[in-house]
Structures are given as structure tokens and as C-alpha cells.
Design an enzyme around this catalytic site. Structure first.
Site, PDB file in Angstrom:
ATOM      1  N   ASP A 176       2.026  40.768  -3.037  1.00  0.00           N
ATOM      2  CA  ASP A 176       3.231  40.037  -3.443  1.00  0.00           C
ATOM      3  C   ASP A 176       3.850  39.350  -2.219  1.00  0.00           C
ATOM      4  OD1 ASP A 176       3.101  41.340  -6.114  1.00  0.00           O
ATOM      5  OD2 ASP A 176       3.498  43.116  -4.910  1.00  0.00           O
ATOM      6  N   HIS A 204       6.144  47.241  -7.480  1.00  0.00           N
ATOM      7  CA  HIS A 204       5.068  46.255  -7.671  1.00  0.00           C
ATOM      8  C   HIS A 204       4.923  46.031  -9.178  1.00  0.00           C
ATOM      9  CE1 HIS A 204       1.345  44.072  -7.578  1.00  0.00           C
ATOM     10  NE2 HIS A 204       0.808  44.966  -8.383  1.00  0.00           N
TER      11      HIS A 204
HETATM   12  P1  NAX Z   1     -11.511  47.663 -11.968  1.00  0.00           P
HETATM   13  O1  NAX Z   1     -11.324  48.107 -13.384  1.00  0.00           O
HETATM   14  O2  NAX Z   1     -12.472  46.574 -11.681  1.00  0.00           O
HETATM   15  O3  NAX Z   1     -11.943  48.928 -11.097  1.00  0.00           O
HETATM   16  C1  NAX Z   1     -11.290  50.151 -11.150  1.00  0.00           C
HETATM   17  C2  NAX Z   1     -12.304  51.221 -10.812  1.00  0.00           C
HETATM   18  O4  NAX Z   1     -11.606  52.456 -10.731  1.00  0.00           O
HETATM   19  C3  NAX Z   1     -13.395  51.383 -11.887  1.00  0.00           C
HETATM   20  O5  NAX Z   1     -14.664  51.362 -11.278  1.00  0.00           O
HETATM   21  C4  NAX Z   1     -13.069  52.745 -12.481  1.00  0.00           C
HETATM   22  O6  NAX Z   1     -14.225  53.429 -12.937  1.00  0.00           O
HETATM   23  C5  NAX Z   1     -12.443  53.442 -11.286  1.00  0.00           C
HETATM   24  N1  NAX Z   1     -11.668  54.644 -11.604  1.00  0.00           N
HETATM   25  C6  NAX Z   1     -10.948  54.913 -12.721  1.00  0.00           C
HETATM   26  N2  NAX Z   1     -10.449  56.163 -12.648  1.00  0.00           N
HETATM   27  C7  NAX Z   1     -10.855  56.680 -11.478  1.00  0.00           C
HETATM   28  C8  NAX Z   1     -10.671  57.932 -10.849  1.00  0.00           C
HETATM   29  N3  NAX Z   1      -9.975  58.920 -11.429  1.00  0.00           N
HETATM   30  N4  NAX Z   1     -11.245  58.144  -9.646  1.00  0.00           N
HETATM   31  C9  NAX Z   1     -11.970  57.187  -9.051  1.00  0.00           C
HETATM   32  N5  NAX Z   1     -12.194  55.978  -9.608  1.00  0.00           N
HETATM   33  C10 NAX Z   1     -11.636  55.724 -10.801  1.00  0.00           C
HETATM   34  O7  NAX Z   1     -10.045  47.338 -11.444  1.00  0.00           O
HETATM   35  P2  NAX Z   1      -9.617  46.513 -10.153  1.00  0.00           P
HETATM   36  O8  NAX Z   1      -9.467  45.087 -10.506  1.00  0.00           O
HETATM   37  O9  NAX Z   1     -10.495  46.872  -9.021  1.00  0.00           O
HETATM   38  O10 NAX Z   1      -8.131  47.053  -9.943  1.00  0.00           O
HETATM   39  C11 NAX Z   1      -7.893  48.376  -9.562  1.00  0.00           C
HETATM   40  C12 NAX Z   1      -6.417  48.713  -9.645  1.00  0.00           C
HETATM   41  O11 NAX Z   1      -5.657  47.914  -8.746  1.00  0.00           O
HETATM   42  C13 NAX Z   1      -5.794  48.490 -11.016  1.00  0.00           C
HETATM   43  O12 NAX Z   1      -4.975  49.605 -11.319  1.00  0.00           O
HETATM   44  C14 NAX Z   1      -4.915  47.264 -10.811  1.00  0.00           C
HETATM   45  O13 NAX Z   1      -3.856  47.203 -11.721  1.00  0.00           O
HETATM   46  C15 NAX Z   1      -4.460  47.495  -9.378  1.00  0.00           C
HETATM   47  N6  NAX Z   1      -3.903  46.357  -8.648  1.00  0.00           N
HETATM   48  C16 NAX Z   1      -2.855  46.590  -7.834  1.00  0.00           C
HETATM   49  C17 NAX Z   1      -2.330  45.624  -7.002  1.00  0.00           C
HETATM   50  C18 NAX Z   1      -1.194  45.915  -6.093  1.00  0.00           C
HETATM   51  O14 NAX Z   1      -0.721  44.984  -5.462  1.00  0.00           O
HETATM   52  N7  NAX Z   1      -0.716  47.145  -5.958  1.00  0.00           N
HETATM   53  C19 NAX Z   1      -2.847  44.229  -7.034  1.00  0.00           C
HETATM   54  C20 NAX Z   1      -4.216  44.135  -7.611  1.00  0.00           C
HETATM   55  C21 NAX Z   1      -4.494  45.030  -8.786  1.00  0.00           C
HETATM   56  O15 NAX Z   1      -3.960  44.452  -9.935  1.00  0.00           O
END
Ligand code: NAX
Length: 350
Positions: A176, A204
Site C-alpha cells: 500500500d 491492510h
Molecule cells: P495463493 O492462493 O496463490 O497462494 C497461497 C498459498 O498458501 C497456497 O499455495 C496455499 O496452499 C497455501 N496455504 C494455505 N494454507 C496454508 C497453511 N496453513 N500453511 C502453509 N501454506 C498454506 O495466494 P497468493 O496470491 O500467493 O496470496 C497469499 C496471501 O497474501 C493471501 O492471503 C492474500 O490475500 C495476501 N496478500 C496480502 C497482501 C498484503 O499487502 N498484506 C498483498 C497481496 C496479497 O493479496
């Protein structure tokens, strides 16, 4: 003289190349953010070009075959500082003796899922991972939480790891922050490195408050207040704020996928600043533990503040003057975080 300097340089190179590897954990390692992030970490953009690294990749069991592909690609990058890659679905392996944890994986919102159910699922994940940090990680570990809801997930992880100082936990609002910086830079026709000290306050989420009252723009060598450089208060108090708040949704709408490249870049910026410190006279935004002593923000929240970092320790930049417009927005995002925390704590105690 030149020979002496050359041999000193060679000695320093040899010493640093013999440095102990650090153990860096990335969770959600089979996901799309990790896919953009891992290469930057493994080539030295975050912890330094000469710092050997052992990368530990955690994901859930069904994603292990995908992780194997990620491991193969990391090997195929032939990166000199990458000493080992460990893919796993076990927290006791993943969190063992780690120096840094980048917690990206979380439960995504599924169709028809209530907000509360999503929060409940994430409390369970970050409770487990916090307990694993407590049990297996180094006490000096630096933890950044990315998976949403990032602020509250970070608070839960910290509460579940009582033996690790609260100050070692932070959540990502740097994306952000970078978005705000870039919007100002584009508006002024300068590159983004000519803009400093924008602030993201709070959560966020779409209640975050991107604030440029303290930001400076370098206009042809002259450091200028952002409000003066832009000369459009209506834009700064309107479209600028909503553009930054809604940017994630706009990217999803256009790309049909959420921000990954920019999120990975922001994670690198965030962790590099923790490791090496912020530049003199500059501050960055980071979700950190609110002690109740800064800007009348209630304690026991992970709230995004302006921070400066030295010796791997952050400090909130206190004492910036806050006008009524900013105050209302800072309080609104704090109120959302209080509500989210209270719901999450109910789940934590169940
Ligand atoms: P993806 O769905 O591509 O990847 C997430 C991965 O996490 C998957 O491979 C899933 O199997 C794995 N996962 C789920 N539960 C798990 C656990 N208990 N232990 C280990 N791995 C686990 O999502 P992606 O685009 O990579 O985004 C990941 C996260 O970042 C989401 O929650 C998203 O909302 C968040 N974000 C946060 C941002 C921020 O600024 N704080 C910005 C970017 C993003 O939106």
C-alpha cells in the site's frame, strides 16, 4: 596500495562467503506471491548478496507436488548463495531454528464464505504457526505476516508465541505504501525514489488511510511538501486515497488474479529494511504492535504506523502533527481492527 586493498577485499569476500547460512521460511510457498518472491530472496536482494541462505518452503499436503516443481526451478536458477531448499508440509520442520519467517499462506475466501468463517479458519492457521514459532524458531526470528487479514493474523501469531518479543512481528502494508508513493510520483512526473515519507495508517484493508501530509517530493533538486508539489487538495483527499485503498481490487478486476509481482517486491522492501535499516531521515509503513503510546491508537493491535529501523529494531515515528481529517480516518481504521481483533480473540480462546 592497490594490491593491499585487493587482498583485503578478497579476505572480506572469503570471510563473508564462509558466513553461516541463515534459515528463511516462506509459507504458502506453492502460491503465486511466493513464485515471484523466492527468486529475489535466493539471489540476495533481501538479506544481502553474500549471505548464504537455506530456504524452507511450507505449504499444505495437496500442494507438495507443486512445491517439488518450485524446488526444481530454484535449483535450475543456479544461485551461488542458495545452499539448500527444504520443501515441507510439517511445521516442526519448517519453523526449526529459523532466522526469518515470511508468512504468506492463509485461507483464501471461498464463494459463499462468511467473513467470520474466514477469520476463524485463519485464526486456526496462525495459532498453529505462532505455537510452532514459539517452540522451534530462534528467539531472534523476524516474522512478517502477509496472508490476509494480515494485521489480525499477525496479532494471533504473536500471541501464540509468548517467548518471542512482540517487536519481532510485523505485517505487510508496504505494498500500500509503495502504491501511494507511485501515485504521487506519477502525478508529479518524477520517479518513485524522489518521493519519501508517505504513510499508510491502520489496517491492510479498504479502511487503511494513505496519508501524504508528511511526504516530500524532490522537484528538480528542491525538497517540496507533497501537498505543495501536487497543488490539488481535492485529489489528495479524494481519488488518491480511494485509488490506493481499492488498488488490490482493481488489479484483480484487470488481471483476474490478485497482485503478486508487486506484493513480492513489497515483501522484499519490508524485510530488507528490517535487516539493514531504513535510510537516514526516511520512514516506511509497517504493521507493528500498538503499545497505546502512539497517536492515541488503542493498544494490543497490529496497526500500520510510520517507522524507522536501526539494528533490526523498529521505532514508531512519533510526534507528527495530525489534523482533524487524518484523525477521523486513523480512528476509523483502528475501530475496524479492534472489532476484528475481538472476534479473532473469541475464536482463539475456543
Ligand atoms: P495463493 O492462493 O496463490 O497462494 C497461497 C498459498 O498458501 C497456497 O499455495 C496455499 O496452499 C497455501 N496455504 C494455505 N494454507 C496454508 C497453511 N496453513 N500453511 C502453509 N501454506 C498454506 O495466494 P497468493 O496470491 O500467493 O496470496 C497469499 C496471501 O497474501 C493471501 O492471503 C492474500 O490475500 C495476501 N496478500 C496480502 C497482501 C498484503 O499487502 N498484506 C498483498 C497481496 C496479497 O493479496
Amino acid at each position: 596500495m592497490l594490491t593491499l586493498l585487493t587482498s583485503m577485499y578478497l579476505v572480506m569476500r572469503t570471510v563473508s562467503s564462509r558466513a553461516e547460512p541463515i534459515r528463511v521460511l516462506v509459507t504458502g510457498a506453492a502460491g503465486q506471491i511466493a513464485y515471484s518472491l523466492l527468486y529475489s530472496i535466493a539471489k540476495g536482494d533481501v538479506f544481502g548478496k553474500d549471505q548464504p541462505i537455506i530456504l524452507i518452503l511450507l505449504d499444505i499436503p495437496p500442494m507438495l507436488p507443486v512445491l517439488d516443481g518450485v524446488v526444481m526451478e530454484l535449483q535450475d536458477c543456479a544461485l551461488p548463495i542458495l545452499k539448500e531448499v527444504i520443501p515441507t508440509d510439517k511445521v516442526e520442520v519448517a519453523f526449526k531454528d529459523i532466522d526469518a519467517a515470511i508468512l504468506v499462506g492463509s485461507m483464501p475466501r471461498k464463494e459463499g464464505m462468511e467473513r467470520k468463517d474466514l477469520l476463524k479458519a485463519n485464526v486456526a492457521i496462525f495459532k498453529t504457526q505462532g505455537a510452532a514459532l514459539d517452540k522451534y524458531a530462534k528467539k531472534t526470528v523476524k516474522v512478517v505476516v502477509v496472508g490476509n487479514p494480515a494485521n489480525t493474523n499477525c496479532l494471533i501469531a504473536s500471541k501464540s508465541a509468548p517467548s518471542i518479543p512482540k517487536e519481532n512481528f510485523s505485517c505487510l502494508t508496504r505494498l500500500d505504501h509503495n502504491r501511494a508513493c507511485s501515485q504521487v510520483a506519477m502525478r508529479c512526473g518524477v520517479s518513485s525514489d524522489q518521493v519519501k515519507n508517505v504513510i499508510i495508517w491502520g489496517n491492510h484493508s479498504s479502511t487503511q488511510y494513505p496519508d501524504v501530509h508528511h511526504a516530500k517530493v524532490n522537484l528538480q533538486g528542491a525538497e517540496t511538501e507533497a501537498y505543495q508539489a501536487i497543488k490539488d487538495d481535492a485529489w489528495l483527499r479524494g481519488d488518491f486515497i480511494s485509488t490506493v485503498q481499492q488498488r488490490g481490487a482493481a488489479v484483480i478486476k484487470a488481471r483476474k488474479l490478485s497482485s503478486a509481482m508487486s506484493a513480492a517486491k513489497a515483501i522484499c522492501d519490508h524485510m530488507r529494511d528490517i535487516w539493514f535499516g531504513t535510510k537516514e531521515g526516511e520512514f516506511v509503513s509497517m504493521g507493528v504492535y500498538a503499545s497505546g503510546n502512539s497517536y492515541n491508537i488503542p493498544e494490543d493491535l497490529i496497526y500500520s504506523f510510520p517507522v524507522q529501523i536501526k539494528n533490526k529494531t523498529w521505532k514508531v515515528v512519533d510526534g507528527l502533527p495530525i489534523n482533524d481529517f487524518s484523525r477521523a480516518k486513523m480512528d476509523a481504521t483502528a475501530a475496524e481492527l479492534v472489532e476484528e481483533r475481538d472476534t479473532a480473540l473469541d475464536f482463539l480462546s475456543q
